[in-house]
Structure formats: structure tokens, C-alpha cells
Design a protein around this motif. Structure first.
Motif, short mmCIF file in Angstrom:
data_model
loop_
_atom_site.label_atom_id
_atom_site.label_comp_id
_atom_site.label_asym_id
_atom_site.label_seq_id
_atom_site.Cartn_x
_atom_site.Cartn_y
_atom_site.Cartn_z
N SER A 1 0.80 -1.23 0.00
CA SER A 1 0.00 0.00 0.00
C SER A 1 0.83 1.27 0.00
N GLY A 2 2.09 1.18 0.40
CA GLY A 2 2.91 2.38 0.55
C GLY A 2 2.61 3.14 1.82
N ARG A 3 1.85 2.54 2.73
CA ARG A 3 1.51 3.21 3.98
C ARG A 3 2.70 3.19 4.93
N PRO A 4 3.03 4.35 5.57
CA PRO A 4 4.15 4.38 6.52
C PRO A 4 3.89 3.44 7.70
N LEU A 5 4.94 2.81 8.19
CA LEU A 5 4.85 1.91 9.33
C LEU A 5 5.71 2.45 10.47
N GLY A 6 5.09 2.78 11.58
CA GLY A 6 5.84 3.20 12.76
C GLY A 6 6.55 4.52 12.60
N GLU A 7 7.47 4.78 13.51
CA GLU A 7 8.22 6.03 13.51
C GLU A 7 9.53 5.87 12.72
N ARG A 8 10.15 7.00 12.41
CA ARG A 8 11.44 6.99 11.76
C ARG A 8 12.46 6.24 12.63
N LEU A 9 13.34 5.49 12.01
CA LEU A 9 14.42 4.83 12.72
C LEU A 9 15.60 5.80 12.74
N ALA A 10 15.65 6.60 13.77
CA ALA A 10 16.61 7.70 13.83
C ALA A 10 17.65 7.45 14.92
N GLY A 11 18.88 7.79 14.63
CA GLY A 11 19.97 7.60 15.58
C GLY A 11 21.30 7.99 14.99
#
Length: 296
Positions: free
Chosen positions: A212-222
Motif C-alpha cells: 500500500s505504501g503506507r508508513p509503518l511506525g516512527e522513523r528509525l533515527a539515531g
């Protein structure tokens, strides 16, 4: 080969290591770089098996066929080359891009490849005939990353035009366009085909539902700078990211949380990351001219 702590360092390139790939049976490592060579290493002993030469400029990307019998490489010399990694023999030199070629991926059939270029196009090739069998147009800047979906029906591309696009392989029709990173450096589908990972100049990876192209969860930031490469663990439950901050990081795909402390050891920015098919090691390539194998 040089061992430091728990990681094993592969030395030999005369410039940055720009790309790497591990053979499907986890026995060999192929690295490519700015020194215009591809080097094949025995992962267990660190012995260099063969050096592949022929490119006349920096090599930007490597991909292995699913059965490990073919390698594809792309370069600033505008060419796409196919190799037998066991013998070092060049099997084909595919030409057609009008600017530097930046990315390459193998289709599941082991016959087709996709390449992305500074000419803003993605080309699909049949390596048996050496012919271009399709050109995907729509990006308005460098195509920096390409990856096929495991089902073989879709290909994803990431570009400096700040978009990620999904295409139908057979028709060439664009199916979706995603954004959120700024300049896009990396794309990958999970081995189970359910998730798309992307990463870019914003210093984070993002997960999307592949269908679907739907975002999953939050950004994986670090990471403290751009994320240059991503790779899924073979079980699709973990994602590795590599950054210009010189570290690799492991993330739980379901929770978005870091699985370990940052993985270091390199003295410069990372360009590439891959899981060994047996999931027992992570391999990273760097501007410091080395590749490292990190047991995990």
C-alpha cells in the motif's frame, strides 16, 4: 585480513569501498571501489581469491544473482558489466546509460537486472542477450538506489529528486511515489516481501507497507548524518543501517527500537551494509578503504 576485537577487517583496495555483496552460500565476499576493481574474498580465511578488472572509473554498485554464479557491477564509466565471480571472467559489457551508473539489482530470475543512473533513468536488462528490455522514466534527478521485490513483479527506486518510486516490471508503469527523506540514498524490500525500507540524507530509515505504501511506525533515527545503506536480515525481523557517521545500527522492524549499541570500527563514512545469508555476521564497507565482518 586483519582482526581487531571481534570484527575482521579486509584490506586491499586503494580507495573507498563503495559496495559489497555476500555470496548466497555465505562463503565469499565481493567488494568494489573507487580503485576500479572488484575483489572476491574467502570469508572464512580472508584470502583474496580473484581480482576483477575492466572498469575504467569508480565502481558504484554490485549485485549478485540469486544462485551466486553471476555478479553485476556499475560504474562512473557509464557501463554495466556482468562477471563470473568464480573465474573473474567478464561475460558482458552493457551500454546505454548516458551518464554515470549508480545502482544495480538482480531480479529473482537471475537473468534480468535493473540499473539506476545519473541520467535520471532506470534501465532493465536481459544479461543473456545484453539488451536493454525497458527504460523507466519519471525521476528528475540521480537514481541512487534500486531493488526488486521478492515476487519479481515490482522494482523500487530511490532518487536525489527526493522520491521513492515503485514500478511494475512488466509494463513500466509507476505504481506509487513516496517521499519523506529529502535526497534518497537506499531502498530495500524485506525478504518476505511485506515491508519496504528507505533511507536518506535526513539521517533516518523509514519503513513502509510494501503493497500500500503506507508508513509503518516512527522513523528509525539515531545516526548523526545521512544513512547511506540499508539491509534486512534474512528473517525480515531486523534492519541494518549504515551511515556517514561511520557506524552501522541494528533495528527491530516491529518495534522500531535499536537492537544493539552502534557498531563501529571504521575510520570514515560507511557506504554499504549486508547481512550474511546465515545471519551470523554483518558486513560493512567504508571510505576508509576497508570492509569489516562483524559477528552478531
Amino acid at each position: 585480513m586483519h582482526q581487531t576485537g571481534e570484527s575482521v577487517e579486509f584490506r586491499g583496495h586503494d580507495g573507498p569501498v563503495s559496495s559489497l555483496v555476500i555470496s548466497p552460500d555465505s562463503t565469499r565476499l565481493a567488494t568494489a571501489g573507487a580503485d576500479r576493481t572488484i575483489r572476491i574474498w574467502d570469508l572464512a580465511t580472508g584470502r583474496r581469491i580473484v581480482t576483477l578488472t575492466g572498469h575504467t572509473a569508480r565502481i558504484n554498485g554490485l549485485a549478485s544473482s540469486p544462485d551466486g554464479t553471476r555478479l553485476a557491477s556499475v560504474s562512473d564509466d557509464l557501463s554495466v558489466r556482468i562477471w563470473n565471480p568464480a573465474t573473474g571472467t567478464e561475460l558482458a559489457n552493457l551500454t546505454g546509460h548516458t551518464d554515470m551508473v549508480r545502482a544495480v539489482a538482480f531480479h529473482r530470475d537471475g537473468v534480468r537486472i535493473a540499473t539506476g543512473s545519473f541520467d535520471h533513468t532506470v534501465r532493465l536488462w536481459d544479461i543473456r542477450s545484453g539488451s536493454c528490455v525497458g527504460t523507466l522514466t519519471g525521476h528528475t534527478d540521480v537514481v541512487r538506489a534500486v531493488a526488486f521485490h521478492p515476487d519479481g513483479r515490482r522494482v523500487v527506486t530511490g532518487s536525489f529528486d527526493q522520491t521513492v518510486r515503485i514500478w511494475d516490471v512488466e509494463t513500466g508503469r509507476q505504481l506509487a511515489s513516496l517521499s519523506g527523506h529529502g535526497l534518497v540514498h537506499a531502498v530495500a524490500f524485506s525478504p518476505d516481501g511485506r515491508i519496504l525500507a528507505t533511507a536518506g540524507v535526513d539521517g533516518a530509515a523509514r519503513l513502509w507497507e510494501a503493497d500500500s505504501g503506507r508508513p509503518l511506525g516512527e522513523r528509525l533515527a539515531g545516526h548523526s548524518g545521512a544513512v547511506t545503506a540499508v539491509a534486512f536480515r534474512p528473517d525480515s525481523r531486523a534492519l541494518a543501517t549504515a551511515g556517514i557517521d561511520g557506524t552501522a545500527r541494528l533495528w527491530n522492524v516491529m518495534s522500531g527500537r535499536a537492537l544493539t549499541a552502534p557498531i563501529g570500527g571504521h575510520a570514515a563514512a560507511l557506504t554499504s551494509v549486508a547481512f550474511a545469508p546465515d545471519s551470523r555476521a554483518l558486513v560493512t564497507g567504508s571510505h576508509d578503504t576497508t570492509a569489516r565482518v562483524h559477528p552478531i
